[in-house]
Design a protein around this motif. Structure first.
Motif, PDB file in Angstrom:
ATOM      1  N   ALA A  20      33.940  27.922  26.849  1.00  0.00           N
ATOM      2  CA  ALA A  20      34.963  28.360  25.893  1.00  0.00           C
ATOM      3  C   ALA A  20      35.873  27.195  25.542  1.00  0.00           C
ATOM      4  O   ALA A  20      36.297  26.445  26.425  1.00  0.00           O
ATOM      5  CB  ALA A  20      35.786  29.502  26.476  1.00  0.00           C
ATOM      6  N   GLY A  21      36.155  27.048  24.274  1.00  0.00           N
ATOM      7  CA  GLY A  21      37.112  26.055  23.819  1.00  0.00           C
ATOM      8  C   GLY A  21      36.795  24.636  24.235  1.00  0.00           C
ATOM      9  O   GLY A  21      37.702  23.848  24.492  1.00  0.00           O
ATOM     10  N   SER A  23      35.472  23.660  27.029  1.00  0.00           N
ATOM     11  CA  SER A  23      35.364  23.463  28.472  1.00  0.00           C
ATOM     12  C   SER A  23      34.253  24.336  29.041  1.00  0.00           C
ATOM     13  O   SER A  23      33.906  25.374  28.476  1.00  0.00           O
ATOM     14  CB  SER A  23      36.696  23.772  29.169  1.00  0.00           C
ATOM     15  OG  SER A  23      37.050  25.103  28.962  1.00  0.00           O
ATOM     16  N   PHE A  51      34.438  34.551  26.091  1.00  0.00           N
ATOM     17  CA  PHE A  51      33.755  33.273  26.272  1.00  0.00           C
ATOM     18  C   PHE A  51      32.269  33.455  26.036  1.00  0.00           C
ATOM     19  O   PHE A  51      31.788  34.554  25.793  1.00  0.00           O
ATOM     20  CB  PHE A  51      34.009  32.707  27.679  1.00  0.00           C
ATOM     21  CG  PHE A  51      33.493  33.574  28.792  1.00  0.00           C
ATOM     22  CD1 PHE A  51      32.204  33.429  29.273  1.00  0.00           C
ATOM     23  CD2 PHE A  51      34.300  34.546  29.350  1.00  0.00           C
ATOM     24  CE1 PHE A  51      31.721  34.230  30.290  1.00  0.00           C
ATOM     25  CE2 PHE A  51      33.830  35.349  30.379  1.00  0.00           C
ATOM     26  CZ  PHE A  51      32.542  35.193  30.844  1.00  0.00           C
TER      27      PHE A  51
END
Length: 88
Positions: A20-21, A23, A51
């Motif tokens: 997610a994002g 990472s 996620f």
């Protein structure tokens, strides 16, 4: 406790990743069904509410929403179909 799942879960013990994002965090998928899964993580505080779950072998990728957290285990619901294809 009343069972609320539509499908029975299959017990597995497969490495995967929470993504997610930008990472990525390692996890282990403990059980899975067409609608969701349960994963174990080292620190649930770092897992976002939504996620992408990526199986380590690259066999599948699923968008997920966290349904519950109990210690290091997280219950997930899959939010996207397994196979999305463009019409045509």
């Amino acid at each position: 406790m009343e069972e609320k799942r539509k499908h029975q879960r299959t017990e597995i013990n497969e490495p995967a990743y929470v993504s997610a994002g930008g990472s990525v965090m390692r996890c282990v998928v403990r059980n899975i069904s067409p609608d969701g899964a349960a994963i174990d993580v080292d620190n649930p505080a770092f897992v976002p509410a939504q996620f992408r779950l990526v199986m380590a072998g690259g066999s599948s990728t699923r968008d997920c929403t966290v349904i519950w957290i109990r210690e290091k285990r997280i219950g997930l619901a899959f939010v996207a179909p397994t196979d999305v294809r463009a019409p045509g």
